[in-house]
Write a protein that holds these residues in place. Structure first.
Motif, PDB file in Angstrom:
ATOM      1  N   ASN A 146       0.824  -1.209   0.000  1.00  0.00           N
ATOM      2  CA  ASN A 146       0.000   0.000   0.000  1.00  0.00           C
ATOM      3  C   ASN A 146       0.860   1.262   0.000  1.00  0.00           C
ATOM      4  N   VAL A 147       1.969   1.227   0.754  1.00  0.00           N
ATOM      5  CA  VAL A 147       2.892   2.366   0.754  1.00  0.00           C
ATOM      6  C   VAL A 147       3.489   2.546  -0.635  1.00  0.00           C
ATOM      7  N   TYR A 148       3.864   1.432  -1.244  1.00  0.00           N
ATOM      8  CA  TYR A 148       4.424   1.431  -2.602  1.00  0.00           C
ATOM      9  C   TYR A 148       3.445   2.069  -3.587  1.00  0.00           C
ATOM     10  N   LEU A 149       2.188   1.659  -3.523  1.00  0.00           N
ATOM     11  CA  LEU A 149       1.170   2.204  -4.416  1.00  0.00           C
ATOM     12  C   LEU A 149       0.940   3.691  -4.162  1.00  0.00           C
ATOM     13  N   ALA A 150       0.964   4.095  -2.891  1.00  0.00           N
ATOM     14  CA  ALA A 150       0.756   5.504  -2.552  1.00  0.00           C
ATOM     15  C   ALA A 150       1.872   6.368  -3.114  1.00  0.00           C
ATOM     16  N   ILE A 151       3.106   5.882  -3.024  1.00  0.00           N
ATOM     17  CA  ILE A 151       4.255   6.638  -3.541  1.00  0.00           C
ATOM     18  C   ILE A 151       4.165   6.780  -5.051  1.00  0.00           C
ATOM     19  N   LEU A 152       3.876   5.674  -5.741  1.00  0.00           N
ATOM     20  CA  LEU A 152       3.803   5.722  -7.198  1.00  0.00           C
ATOM     21  C   LEU A 152       2.625   6.567  -7.673  1.00  0.00           C
ATOM     22  N   PHE A 153       1.512   6.507  -6.951  1.00  0.00           N
ATOM     23  CA  PHE A 153       0.355   7.328  -7.297  1.00  0.00           C
ATOM     24  C   PHE A 153       0.703   8.810  -7.150  1.00  0.00           C
ATOM     25  N   THR A 154       1.403   9.145  -6.075  1.00  0.00           N
ATOM     26  CA  THR A 154       1.806  10.540  -5.841  1.00  0.00           C
ATOM     27  C   THR A 154       2.697  11.045  -6.965  1.00  0.00           C
ATOM     28  N   MET A 155       3.669  10.241  -7.367  1.00  0.00           N
ATOM     29  CA  MET A 155       4.578  10.659  -8.433  1.00  0.00           C
ATOM     30  C   MET A 155       3.850  10.800  -9.758  1.00  0.00           C
ATOM     31  N   ALA A 156       2.919   9.890 -10.029  1.00  0.00           N
ATOM     32  CA  ALA A 156       2.179   9.956 -11.293  1.00  0.00           C
ATOM     33  C   ALA A 156       1.325  11.216 -11.360  1.00  0.00           C
ATOM     34  N   VAL A 157       0.602  11.512 -10.288  1.00  0.00           N
ATOM     35  CA  VAL A 157      -0.260  12.702 -10.269  1.00  0.00           C
ATOM     36  C   VAL A 157       0.585  13.969 -10.338  1.00  0.00           C
ATOM     37  N   TRP A 158       1.685  13.996  -9.604  1.00  0.00           N
ATOM     38  CA  TRP A 158       2.575  15.162  -9.598  1.00  0.00           C
ATOM     39  C   TRP A 158       3.126  15.390 -10.999  1.00  0.00           C
ATOM     40  N   THR A 159       3.554  14.322 -11.648  1.00  0.00           N
ATOM     41  CA  THR A 159       4.087  14.443 -13.012  1.00  0.00           C
ATOM     42  C   THR A 159       3.014  14.924 -13.975  1.00  0.00           C
ATOM     43  N   LEU A 160       1.805  14.416 -13.817  1.00  0.00           N
ATOM     44  CA  LEU A 160       0.695  14.833 -14.679  1.00  0.00           C
ATOM     45  C   LEU A 160       0.465  16.330 -14.586  1.00  0.00           C
ATOM     46  N   TYR A 161       0.372  16.851 -13.365  1.00  0.00           N
ATOM     47  CA  TYR A 161       0.055  18.267 -13.199  1.00  0.00           C
ATOM     48  C   TYR A 161       1.258  19.179 -13.447  1.00  0.00           C
ATOM     49  N   ALA A 162       2.450  18.582 -13.540  1.00  0.00           N
ATOM     50  CA  ALA A 162       3.631  19.365 -13.909  1.00  0.00           C
ATOM     51  C   ALA A 162       3.862  19.346 -15.414  1.00  0.00           C
ATOM     52  N   SER A 163       3.064  18.550 -16.123  1.00  0.00           N
ATOM     53  CA  SER A 163       3.251  18.385 -17.564  1.00  0.00           C
ATOM     54  C   SER A 163       2.774  19.606 -18.339  1.00  0.00           C
ATOM     55  N   GLU A 164       2.981  19.544 -19.653  1.00  0.00           N
ATOM     56  CA  GLU A 164       2.694  20.670 -20.534  1.00  0.00           C
ATOM     57  C   GLU A 164       1.235  20.727 -20.971  1.00  0.00           C
ATOM     58  N   TRP A 165       0.436  19.756 -20.617  1.00  0.00           N
ATOM     59  CA  TRP A 165      -0.960  19.745 -21.023  1.00  0.00           C
ATOM     60  C   TRP A 165      -1.747  20.882 -20.380  1.00  0.00           C
ATOM     61  N   PRO A 166      -2.814  21.368 -21.023  1.00  0.00           N
ATOM     62  CA  PRO A 166      -3.695  22.379 -20.404  1.00  0.00           C
ATOM     63  C   PRO A 166      -4.354  21.796 -19.147  1.00  0.00           C
ATOM     64  N   LEU A 167      -4.727  22.672 -18.226  1.00  0.00           N
ATOM     65  CA  LEU A 167      -5.308  22.237 -16.960  1.00  0.00           C
ATOM     66  C   LEU A 167      -6.566  21.400 -17.165  1.00  0.00           C
ATOM     67  N   LEU A 168      -7.386  21.790 -18.151  1.00  0.00           N
ATOM     68  CA  LEU A 168      -8.611  21.045 -18.408  1.00  0.00           C
ATOM     69  C   LEU A 168      -8.291  19.605 -18.787  1.00  0.00           C
ATOM     70  N   VAL A 169      -7.293  19.426 -19.641  1.00  0.00           N
ATOM     71  CA  VAL A 169      -6.890  18.080 -20.059  1.00  0.00           C
ATOM     72  C   VAL A 169      -6.390  17.288 -18.857  1.00  0.00           C
ATOM     73  N   LYS A 170      -5.613  17.931 -18.007  1.00  0.00           N
ATOM     74  CA  LYS A 170      -5.089  17.264 -16.810  1.00  0.00           C
ATOM     75  C   LYS A 170      -6.225  16.798 -15.912  1.00  0.00           C
ATOM     76  N   ASN A 171      -7.208  17.658 -15.735  1.00  0.00           N
ATOM     77  CA  ASN A 171      -8.335  17.302 -14.866  1.00  0.00           C
ATOM     78  C   ASN A 171      -9.160  16.154 -15.452  1.00  0.00           C
ATOM     79  N   ILE A 172      -9.321  16.166 -16.770  1.00  0.00           N
ATOM     80  CA  ILE A 172     -10.057  15.082 -17.421  1.00  0.00           C
ATOM     81  C   ILE A 172      -9.312  13.762 -17.249  1.00  0.00           C
TER      82      ILE A 172
END
Length: 208
Positions: A146-172
């Motif tokens: 569960n800790v492993y999944l939480a860490i990877l989920f955090t990194m994935a979401v952080w990377t998504l919202y740091a990406s170049e996509w528009p905010l609307l695309v990120k939210n979708i």
């Protein structure tokens, strides 16, 4: 279809190599996010495919003797590739803060629970915690998962919202991701509670 689980597992290794290269190539963040998410989808499905379409015992390929090992390697490889990308391209301090404690805990648990490095519920020493107190060992493994999944989920979401996509695309994408995660959480409910398909045999033997 019997080979589908192996194809998914080995494709995760290829995706991990791709993600590692992307860490040093200046690839866009959204591309790394896509590669990583595809890898996690293969991880969610390969075990189910192996159970759904097993090989007959007399026709099982010899390489499947080490199926658990290369599955663990694929999981660890893509996780480390994501940590590397996240640390180098998104946030170094946050990456190290998530990696170092987990690595220390993971190594300790490997030698206590399994009694060896890169151990497995089906491949552990006779004097390890897995053999002496299965229930406690299982709880520790599930907590670490569960800790492993939480860490990877955090990194994935952080990377998504740091990406170049528009905010609307990120939210979708985030909404789709949450819906997909909920689906897999329900669909793979048995997997959440089982540390290994074959570890059930160990539990039965120790309960006698």
């Amino acid at each position: 279809m019997r080979y589908l689980a192996d194809i998914l597992t080995f494709s995760r290794i290829i995706l991990a190599i791709t993600l590692t290269v992307m860490s040093f190539s200046g690839a866009p963040l959204y591309a790394a996010f896509i590669v990583y998410m595809i890898g996690e989808i293969t991880d969610a499905l390969d075990g189910t495919c192996a159970t759904r379409w097993p090989f007959p015992k007399n026709k099982t390929p010899k390489y499947r003797k080490y199926a658990a090992k290369y599955d663990m390697f694929a999981d660890g490889f893509i996780a480390l590739a994501m940590v590397l990308f996240f640390s180098l391209r998104v946030n170094l301090i946050a990456g190290l803060c998530m990696l170092i404690p987990y690595a220390i805990i993971g190594l300790i648990l490997e030698f206590v629970v399994y009694g060896k490095f890169m151990g497995h519920p089906d491949d552990c020493t006779k004097k390890c915690l897995m053999r002496r107190n299965f229930k406690l060992a299982k709880k520790i493994i599930l907590v670490r998962r569960n800790v492993y999944l939480a860490i990877l989920f955090t990194m994935a979401v952080w990377t998504l919202y740091a990406s170049e996509w528009p905010l609307l695309v990120k939210n979708i994408i985030m909404g789709i991701g949450l819906a997909g995660s909920l689906f897999f959480w329900i669909f793979l409910s048995q997997r959440r509670h089982n540390i290994s398909r074959d570890a059930v045999d160990i539990e039965k033997k120790l309960s006698k």
